[in-house]
Design a protein around this motif. Structure first.
Motif, short mmCIF file in Angstrom:
data_model
loop_
_atom_site.label_atom_id
_atom_site.label_comp_id
_atom_site.label_asym_id
_atom_site.label_seq_id
_atom_site.Cartn_x
_atom_site.Cartn_y
_atom_site.Cartn_z
N LEU A 254 0.88 -1.07 -0.06
CA LEU A 254 0.00 -0.12 -0.01
C LEU A 254 0.90 1.31 0.06
O LEU A 254 0.47 2.40 -0.66
N MET A 255 2.02 1.23 0.87
CA MET A 255 2.85 2.47 0.86
C MET A 255 3.47 2.65 -0.69
O MET A 255 3.82 3.87 -1.09
N ASP A 256 3.86 1.61 -1.22
CA ASP A 256 4.31 1.73 -2.60
C ASP A 256 3.29 2.32 -3.48
O ASP A 256 3.61 3.26 -4.30
N GLY A 257 2.19 1.72 -3.37
CA GLY A 257 1.06 2.42 -4.26
C GLY A 257 0.91 3.91 -4.00
O GLY A 257 0.76 4.81 -4.70
N LEU A 258 1.11 4.38 -2.57
CA LEU A 258 0.80 5.73 -2.07
C LEU A 258 1.88 6.64 -2.73
O LEU A 258 1.82 7.67 -3.19
N GLN A 259 3.30 6.06 -2.48
CA GLN A 259 4.15 7.11 -2.69
C GLN A 259 4.96 6.89 -4.20
O GLN A 259 5.83 7.59 -4.57
N GLY A 260 4.21 5.99 -5.01
CA GLY A 260 4.85 5.91 -6.40
C GLY A 260 6.29 5.18 -6.41
O GLY A 260 7.11 5.50 -7.38
N GLU A 261 6.32 4.41 -5.62
CA GLU A 261 7.82 3.75 -5.38
C GLU A 261 7.80 2.43 -6.16
O GLU A 261 6.50 1.95 -6.23
N PRO A 262 8.89 1.71 -6.48
CA PRO A 262 8.91 0.61 -7.03
C PRO A 262 8.02 -0.36 -6.21
O PRO A 262 8.38 -0.60 -4.97
N LEU A 263 7.20 -1.32 -6.81
CA LEU A 263 6.41 -2.20 -5.97
C LEU A 263 7.27 -3.16 -5.49
O LEU A 263 7.98 -3.73 -5.92
N GLY A 264 6.66 -3.29 -4.08
CA GLY A 264 7.54 -4.29 -3.33
C GLY A 264 8.62 -3.90 -2.35
O GLY A 264 9.33 -4.70 -1.43
N LEU A 265 9.19 -2.53 -2.69
CA LEU A 265 10.17 -2.02 -2.01
C LEU A 265 9.83 -1.98 -0.41
O LEU A 265 10.56 -2.22 0.37
N ASN A 266 8.83 -1.20 -0.21
CA ASN A 266 8.45 -0.92 1.20
C ASN A 266 7.93 -2.18 1.80
O ASN A 266 8.05 -2.39 3.01
N GLY A 267 7.35 -2.97 0.83
CA GLY A 267 6.94 -4.48 1.64
C GLY A 267 7.94 -5.02 2.07
O GLY A 267 8.14 -5.65 3.07
N PHE A 268 9.20 -5.06 1.40
CA PHE A 268 10.52 -5.73 1.62
C PHE A 268 11.18 -5.18 2.81
O PHE A 268 11.35 -5.73 4.00
N LEU A 269 10.95 -3.90 2.97
CA LEU A 269 11.60 -3.09 3.97
C LEU A 269 10.69 -3.26 5.38
O LEU A 269 11.19 -3.62 6.18
N LEU A 270 9.37 -3.28 5.33
CA LEU A 270 8.60 -3.51 6.43
C LEU A 270 8.54 -4.77 6.93
O LEU A 270 8.61 -4.92 8.14
N ALA A 271 8.73 -5.79 6.16
CA ALA A 271 8.66 -7.22 6.40
C ALA A 271 10.01 -7.59 7.14
O ALA A 271 10.04 -8.33 8.18
N SER A 272 11.24 -7.03 6.46
CA SER A 272 12.42 -7.28 7.27
C SER A 272 12.45 -6.53 8.60
O SER A 272 12.96 -7.12 9.35
N PHE A 273 11.87 -5.42 8.65
CA PHE A 273 11.90 -4.82 9.76
C PHE A 273 11.32 -5.46 10.84
O PHE A 273 11.63 -5.62 11.98
N THR A 274 9.97 -6.10 10.46
CA THR A 274 9.22 -7.11 11.35
C THR A 274 9.74 -8.18 11.74
O THR A 274 9.81 -8.54 13.08
N TYR A 275 10.48 -8.68 10.83
CA TYR A 275 11.47 -9.93 10.99
C TYR A 275 12.51 -9.44 12.47
O TYR A 275 12.41 -10.50 13.26
N VAL A 276 13.41 -8.68 11.96
CA VAL A 276 14.29 -8.24 12.96
C VAL A 276 13.63 -8.15 14.30
O VAL A 276 14.19 -8.66 15.41
N THR A 277 12.55 -7.35 14.52
CA THR A 277 11.88 -6.87 15.71
C THR A 277 11.37 -8.45 16.33
O THR A 277 11.53 -8.70 17.56
N TRP A 278 10.85 -9.24 15.76
CA TRP A 278 10.51 -10.60 16.19
C TRP A 278 11.40 -11.52 16.78
O TRP A 278 11.40 -11.74 17.84
N ARG A 279 12.56 -11.24 16.08
CA ARG A 279 13.83 -12.03 16.45
C ARG A 279 14.17 -11.58 17.97
O ARG A 279 14.91 -12.34 18.67
N PHE A 280 14.25 -10.38 18.21
CA PHE A 280 14.71 -9.61 19.28
C PHE A 280 13.81 -8.93 20.21
O PHE A 280 14.33 -8.38 21.12
N PHE A 281 12.43 -9.24 20.14
CA PHE A 281 11.44 -8.62 21.14
C PHE A 281 11.64 -8.65 22.27
O PHE A 281 11.51 -7.63 22.99
N GLU A 282 12.04 -9.77 22.68
CA GLU A 282 12.15 -10.10 24.22
C GLU A 282 13.45 -9.08 24.80
O GLU A 282 13.19 -8.28 25.78
N ARG A 283 14.38 -8.99 24.08
CA ARG A 283 15.62 -8.33 24.29
C ARG A 283 15.05 -6.77 24.49
O ARG A 283 15.60 -6.08 25.26
#
Lengths: 164, 255
Positions: free
Chosen positions: A67-96
């Motif tokens: 959705l963010m890609d659609g909003l900002q007119g950026e290459p499709l999948g760019l923000n998806g990749f960023l947000l998903a990897s961000f979430t993954y990193v957070t998942w990995r370390f959320f307890e810490r």
């Protein structure tokens, strides 16, 4: 306990973040102000992924990014990749991360958003030949400084609505 | 996930993009709502003297414009006659659609705006967009109820132009800076002077002929370079216009 309680609060905050991400500065405001636009969506997603890792899925984060890609007119999948990897990193370390003080979390946010901005700038450079700008460091700075406030605000919302 | 990022550079995912944009574009209306409300409030609470003054200036403006358009009608008739004498095709009038800018993409690296008319109004990708004082940009994606316009100062944008004074042709490329276009590959001997008005040349077929693009601000000839550096200030008020005109290709009617 109903597992879906408070889902609308999460959605509303994310919608709010998207609106702020595309909010137009008033006419006549100086141009440099635009360089300090924090990445609202990343910050708010970071909070929810840290506090409620079982509620934020990678797929959901990816579609949010689409959705963010659609909003900002950026290459499709760019923000998806960023947000998903961000979430993954957070998942990995959320307890810490939860154990950290707000200032230490600021440091984590600084590093993560810096990485995200570098990936974003690199992709935009490759995809649409956009030159590297120092604007991305403005975003990193403002996001880091904003994190304590977002953390406290969302924490208050979270405890008052009791989202589990 | 990176697959999509790669694919988007090949243009295969344009329909997907338009769908996504259709879903996402209400957020722009939401983000614009404070300004719309403020505009409403201002028009409700404006003072009578201000309104009267504004009315007077507008009336004067209309008078000047009607004067020019009267001349224009005569000139156009004459031009058509001459064209007929020469045996070339007459120029057809363009249809326009007024659209309102509802969002500005807040990306410091590219210049795009969102307008409130989309596929429902018949807009298609590639249509030129004007504002009151000159060329504004072109439509790049169309969602059901909104579309995205690339401004002519974006560094991915270029428009074929000619000098209004003598017809020297060139290409005006965007620079990614807000108030600056540059002419590409101008030979040092080209007859382009400071203050020349550039208009669209119509070559390339995307932009109609004869709309103002910008005014030459400076011509820099470096002894070491084969090309002159020509800086142009766009005529359109790219950061101020609220209403823009989307140009439709004229429908050719069989005689």
């Amino acid at each position: 306990m109903n597992p879906f309680t408070g889902g609308w609060v999460i959605l509303m905050t994310l919608l709010m973040a998207m609106t702020l991400a595309v909010f137009r500065l008033p006419d006549g405001s100086p141009e440099w102000l635009g360089w300090f636009r924090p990445s609202w969506v990343l910050l708010i997603l970071f909070f929810w992924a840290m506090e409620l890792p079982h509620r934020i899925g990678l797929i959901a984060a990816w579609f949010m990014g689409l959705l963010m890609d659609g909003l900002q007119g950026e290459p499709l999948g760019l923000n998806g990749f960023l947000l998903a990897s961000f979430t993954y990193v957070t998942w990995r370390f959320f307890e810490r991360l939860r154990m950290y003080s707000v200032l230490q979390q600021c440091g984590v946010v600084l590093v993560l958003i810096l990485l995200a901005q570098l990936v974003r700038a690199g992709t935009l450079y490759l995809a649409s030949n956009q030159p590297f700008g120092f604007a991305m460091f403005g975003t990193v700075l403002s996001s880091t400084l904003l994190w304590p406030f977002i953390y406290l605000l969302l924490m208050r919302i979270r405890t008052s609505v009791r989202i589990e | 996930m990176l697959l999509l990022a790669i694919e988007s550079s090949t243009g295969l995912v344009q329909p997907v993009r338009e769908q996504v944009e259709g879903v996402a574009s209400p957020v722009y209306f939401l983000a614009e709502s404070p300004y719309l409300l403020a505009g409403q409030a201002r028009s409700v609470f404006s003072i009578q003297s201000q309104l009267r003054e504004r009315n007077l200036t507008l009336q004067r403006h209309i008078l000047e414009l009607t004067h020019i358009s009267q001349q224009f009608v005569a000139l156009k008739a004459e031009n058509d006659r001459l064209r007929q004498l020469l045996g070339s095709q007459g120029r057809l009038p363009y249809e326009v659609l007024i659209a309102e800018v509802v969002g500005i993409v807040p990306n410091t690296g590219s210049f795009q705006v969102i307008v409130d008319k989309g596929a429902d109004a018949g807009i298609q990708t590639g249509q030129p967009v004007l504002d009151a004082s000159g060329l504004f940009g072109q439509v790049i994606t169309v969602a059901p109820f909104s579309s995205r316009v690339l401004l002519l100062t974006d560094h991915n944008h270029a428009v074929p132009v000619q000098v209004n004074r003598n017809g020297v042709r060139s290409i005006a490329g965007g620079t990614g800076l807000r108030d600056r276009l540059e002419l590409e590959n101008v030979p040092v001997s080209a007859d382009i002077l400071e203050g020349d008005l550039l208009e669209t040349s119509g070559l390339g077929g995307r932009f109609p002929t004869g709309y103002p693009v910008g005014v030459v601000v400076s011509v820099l000839v470096e002894p070491t370079s084969a090309y002159a550096q020509v800086v142009v200030k766009p005529s359109a008020e790219l950061d101020r216009s609220r209403h823009v005109l989307v140009i439709f290709e004229p429908q050719v009617v069989a005689p």
